[in-house]
Every structure is written in C-alpha cells, then in structure tokens.
Design a protein around this motif. Structure first.
Motif, PDB file in Angstrom:
ATOM      1  N   GLY A   1       0.801  -1.216   0.000  1.00 19.99           N
ATOM      2  CA  GLY A   1       0.000   0.000   0.000  1.00 19.99           C
ATOM      3  C   GLY A   1       0.831   1.261   0.000  1.00 19.99           C
ATOM      4  N   LEU A   2       1.951   1.258   0.741  1.00 18.83           N
ATOM      5  CA  LEU A   2       2.828   2.418   0.757  1.00 18.83           C
ATOM      6  C   LEU A   2       3.443   2.671  -0.613  1.00 18.83           C
ATOM      7  CD1 LEU A   2       4.670   1.947   4.173  1.00 18.83           C
ATOM      8  CD2 LEU A   2       3.112   3.814   3.561  1.00 18.83           C
TER       9      LEU A   2
ATOM     10  N   TYR B   1       1.621   6.077  -1.753  1.00 23.09           N
ATOM     11  CA  TYR B   1       2.540   7.183  -1.504  1.00 23.09           C
ATOM     12  C   TYR B   1       3.746   7.158  -2.440  1.00 23.09           C
ATOM     13  CZ  TYR B   1      -0.172   7.980   2.730  1.00 23.09           C
ATOM     14  OH  TYR B   1      -1.195   8.257   3.604  1.00 23.09           O
ATOM     15  N   GLY B   2       4.151   5.957  -2.887  1.00 17.82           N
ATOM     16  CA  GLY B   2       5.257   5.858  -3.832  1.00 17.82           C
ATOM     17  C   GLY B   2       4.843   6.041  -5.274  1.00 17.82           C
ATOM     18  N   LYS B   3       3.525   6.095  -5.521  1.00 19.80           N
ATOM     19  CA  LYS B   3       2.977   6.340  -6.858  1.00 19.80           C
ATOM     20  C   LYS B   3       3.351   5.252  -7.863  1.00 19.80           C
ATOM     21  CE  LYS B   3       1.256  10.260  -5.495  1.00 19.80           C
ATOM     22  NZ  LYS B   3      -0.215  10.411  -5.303  1.00 19.80           N
ATOM     23  N   LEU B   4       3.588   4.022  -7.391  1.00 22.26           N
ATOM     24  CA  LEU B   4       3.853   2.927  -8.308  1.00 22.26           C
ATOM     25  C   LEU B   4       2.550   2.334  -8.818  1.00 22.26           C
ATOM     26  CD1 LEU B   4       6.787   0.947  -6.609  1.00 22.26           C
ATOM     27  CD2 LEU B   4       6.907   2.607  -8.475  1.00 22.26           C
ATOM     28  N   VAL B   5       2.569   1.828 -10.028  1.00 19.87           N
ATOM     29  CA  VAL B   5       1.402   1.142 -10.588  1.00 19.87           C
ATOM     30  C   VAL B   5       1.173  -0.144  -9.782  1.00 19.87           C
ATOM     31  CG1 VAL B   5       0.450   0.049 -12.644  1.00 19.87           C
ATOM     32  CG2 VAL B   5       1.887   2.092 -12.852  1.00 19.87           C
ATOM     33  N   PRO B   6      -0.068  -0.434  -9.369  1.00 19.23           N
ATOM     34  CA  PRO B   6      -0.313  -1.632  -8.551  1.00 19.23           C
ATOM     35  C   PRO B   6       0.224  -2.914  -9.167  1.00 19.23           C
ATOM     36  CG  PRO B   6      -2.247  -0.234  -8.563  1.00 19.23           C
ATOM     37  CD  PRO B   6      -1.282   0.383  -9.526  1.00 19.23           C
TER      38      PRO B   6
ATOM     39  N   ASP C   1      -9.541  10.592   1.975  1.00 18.78           N
ATOM     40  CA  ASP C   1      -8.091  10.479   1.835  1.00 18.78           C
ATOM     41  C   ASP C   1      -7.798   9.221   1.018  1.00 18.78           C
ATOM     42  OD1 ASP C   1      -5.338  10.249   2.083  1.00 18.78           O
ATOM     43  OD2 ASP C   1      -5.302  10.926   4.160  1.00 18.78           O
ATOM     44  N   VAL C   2      -7.673   9.390  -0.280  1.00 18.88           N
ATOM     45  CA  VAL C   2      -7.545   8.254  -1.187  1.00 18.88           C
ATOM     46  C   VAL C   2      -6.277   7.459  -0.901  1.00 18.88           C
ATOM     47  CG1 VAL C   2      -7.342   7.573  -3.616  1.00 18.88           C
ATOM     48  CG2 VAL C   2      -8.894   9.421  -2.968  1.00 18.88           C
ATOM     49  N   ARG C   3      -5.187   8.138  -0.632  1.00 20.95           N
ATOM     50  CA  ARG C   3      -3.924   7.428  -0.388  1.00 20.95           C
ATOM     51  C   ARG C   3      -3.984   6.581   0.874  1.00 20.95           C
ATOM     52  NH1 ARG C   3       0.834  11.765  -0.867  1.00 20.95           N
ATOM     53  NH2 ARG C   3      -0.501  12.822   0.658  1.00 20.95           N
ATOM     54  N   ARG C   4      -4.514   7.152   1.925  1.00 21.21           N
ATOM     55  CA  ARG C   4      -4.619   6.386   3.169  1.00 21.21           C
ATOM     56  C   ARG C   4      -5.575   5.209   3.012  1.00 21.21           C
ATOM     57  NH1 ARG C   4      -7.120   9.202   8.395  1.00 21.21           N
ATOM     58  NH2 ARG C   4      -8.972   8.923   7.099  1.00 21.21           N
TER      59      ARG C   4
END
Length: 369
Positions: A153-154, A158-163, A248-251
């Motif tokens: 998830g991080l 937060y790292g903006k990597l493609v899933p 909070d989409v990232r969280r």
C-alpha cells in the motif's frame, strides 16, 4: 320583538388536513410489481442476477457430476461429505479472495497474495516462532501478512507505483525471502493446536469452513454496512471525485492492501494446518485463482463495483470444478482446459442477466395493471 342575531358557520374545510385519494388494491399491487421489476432490472438487482447466474453454473456442474458418477451421487452420505470437501477446499482461497475483492473494488490489483501466504507460513513455522506456541505462530502470520500488505500500500499510494508493478515486485521478493528463511526446505509444524485446525469438526462441519464463513461475513458487513465499504466503492469508481468529496484516497488505498495482507496471514495459518508444514512454494498461483473468482463473482477489474457473496460463489465454482474432475479421474491438463471454458461460460451467463425472466415480469405487470 327580539332581534335575531345572525351567526355564521365557520368554514372548517381549511382546518382539515389534506386527504390523499383512496388507494385501490389493484393499483397498489401494480406499483409493487413495478418496484420489484425495477429492482430486478436496475443496478440494485445486478448483483442478484449475477449471483443467480453463478448458482445456475453450480447446478450445471452438479448435474454433470450426477450424470458422470451416478454411483457416487446415489449415496447421500457421500454427497454430504463431498460438499464438505468442496467447502474445505475453497476455504483457504476463499479467505484470500475476500481481501482481493476489496483491493479490486478499490481500483487496484494484488499479484503478491500467494507469495504473502508463503512468507507468512514460512515465518510462523520457524523454530524460533514455534517456541512461542500457537498464539505466537498465529500472531506472527497475521503480523507478517499485514506488514507486507502495508508495504504494498505504501509503494502504491505514496510511492505512486502502478499496482501491477508494485505487487509483481513484491511477489518475487516475498518468494525469495521465504526461500531464504526456510533455506529452500519444508518446515514442519510441531504445534498440535495449529495442526488440529484442519482436522477439527464442529457439529460435523470442518473448522476451516467456519473460519471462511467468519471472514466472508466480516467482509460483507465491512463492504455493505460501513463507511469504509462506501469509501472503497467511491475510490475505485472515481478516485478524483472521491478526493474532492473529502476522502483520503492514499490512506484508504494503504488500508485496502493492509486488509488483503491480513487475509493472507489468516490463509497462511489455514494452509499450514492442512499440510502441517510450510514452504516457499506453497500457495502457488493463488493470486490468479483469487482474481478470477472475484471477476467471475461480478467484481469489475476497473474497480468501483463488486460483491463478497459473488466472489465466494466464484471460489466455490472453482472448487467444484476441481472436485468434479478429481472424481472422474481426469488429467490436470484436461481440468485446466475445461476450467477455462467454464469460466467463459459463467461470464456469458452473467451477461445475459436473465433477460427472458425480466421480460416475463414486465408482461405480467402490464397484464396486472
């Protein structure tokens, strides 16, 4: 002569509450029919239509089993035991699929679930961990699964990597770490409590099935009756709109992958109990089975829609297919080919969405009206 005092009668019509026109029984019935029909044909009824399609596939599979092995299906005790075998076979993948369903609904994908199960299983069966007893082993498996899921998830939120890339990398890394910890050897579980989970029955039903039921019920409640579930659908449907709405989409994405990892930790204990051991190669291709079961169950790969019940039915279909070919002694190659065909057929059945039945209800409504 007395003067007559003129009295005026007040108009009480303005004081009376407005009266609704009488409702005729035929009109009420017609309205109810329209409500049922709209529920069946609308978006709210789409999940029900999909689930009915999956149940129809299960009925077809059972019919094939009866036709090919009438000697076995003629024995009622064997049928009951076979049902329990199918559910027990579906239990581990089913728990993983619940977490996968949340991730896909939230607009992601997790290719590392099988590797997380292997890593959690290997970690909890080390000599050091087993020295803490069953509680230590369970805590270790859940903690490792949750931690690896949060790392996914991080990296994604937060790292903006493609899933796809992030979880693919985690799949390789987790398998490698599991092989390093176990020294590429099978680690035997010596804990009687852990090993007894797979062999324990309550009221004639395996404990593994109860664990699956508990996870499915918890997942259903979380998705359909909590703010977390509504936010999951919103994030998967339109992340930007969800962000503008205050989510909070990232969280939330971080929590979704943590939930998936937690489910993998639970599955690791279940699988370790079944095999009374763990190794780096365990839970191979579980990620593909979980994704396929979720998609067949009605979860959109693009996110924003899905059901826990549908995913469970998808897992049961896979287990039934495996069981069907096992009792008929077919090869693994034949199983894989026919399984692929049945998956396509199941999706086609869902796309039909029982249009003929909807048309029948519509005609019946018009006749009633």
């Amino acid at each position: 002569m007395s003067d007559a005092t003129g009295t005026t009668t007040p108009d009480r019509s303005t004081d009376l509450p407005a009266q609704s026109p009488p409702v005729h029984k035929a009109g009420a019935d017609a309205a109810a029919g329209r409500g049922v029909l709209s529920l069946w044909r609308g978006e709210d009824g789409e999940g029900a239509r999909r689930n009915l399609g999956l149940i129809a596939v299960l009925v077809v599979l059972v019919a094939i089993g009866i036709a090919t092995r009438p000697d076995l299906y003629g024995d009622s005790s064997w049928v009951w035991n076979n049902i329990l075998t199918i559910l027990k076979l579906a239990s581990v993948v089913g728990v993983v699929t619940v977490g996968m369903t949340f991730v896909i609904i939230g607009g992601g994908i997790d290719l590392s679930v099988g590797a997380i199960v292997a890593l959690a299983g290997v970690w909890c069966t080390t000599v050091a961990t087993q020295s803490f007893g069953a509680g230590g082993m369970i805590f270790s498996a859940l903690t490792v699964g949750l931690a690896v899921g949060l790392v996914n998830g991080l990296l994604i939120s937060y790292g903006k990597l493609v899933p796809f890339i992030a979880t693919l990398a985690m799949m390789v890394a987790a398998r490698g770490l599991a092989a390093e910890i176990s020294d590429k050897q099978t680690q035997v579980s010596d804990n009687a409590t852990i090993n007894g989970i797979a062999s324990t029955n309550l009221l004639g039903i395996p404990l593994l099935v109860y664990i699956l039921a508990a996870v499915v019920i918890a997942g259903w409640v979380l998705l359909n009756r909590t703010t977390f579930g509504r936010r999951t659908v919103a994030v998967g449907g339109n992340p930007e709109a969800a962000r503008l709405a205050g989510i909070d989409v990232r969280r939330h994405t971080l929590l979704l992958y943590g939930l998936s990892g937690l489910c993998c930790g639970i599955a690791a204990i279940m699988l370790t109990s079944q095999a009374t051991s763990a190794q780096a190669a365990m839970a191979n291709l579980y990620e593909l089975d979980a994704i396929a079961a979720a998609i067949i169950g009605g979860t959109l790969l693009s996110g924003g829609r899905g059901t826990i019940v549908g995913s469970l039915l998808g897992v049961i279909i896979f287990s039934t297919i495996t069981n069907l070919f096992a009792i008929n002694g077919l090869s693994t190659e034949a199983q894989n080919m026919v399984k692929g065909g049945i998956i396509v057929a199941a999706v086609l059945v869902q796309q039909v969405q029982f249009r003929s039945l909807s048309l029948f209800l519509k005609r019946n409504r018009m006749t009633t009206a």
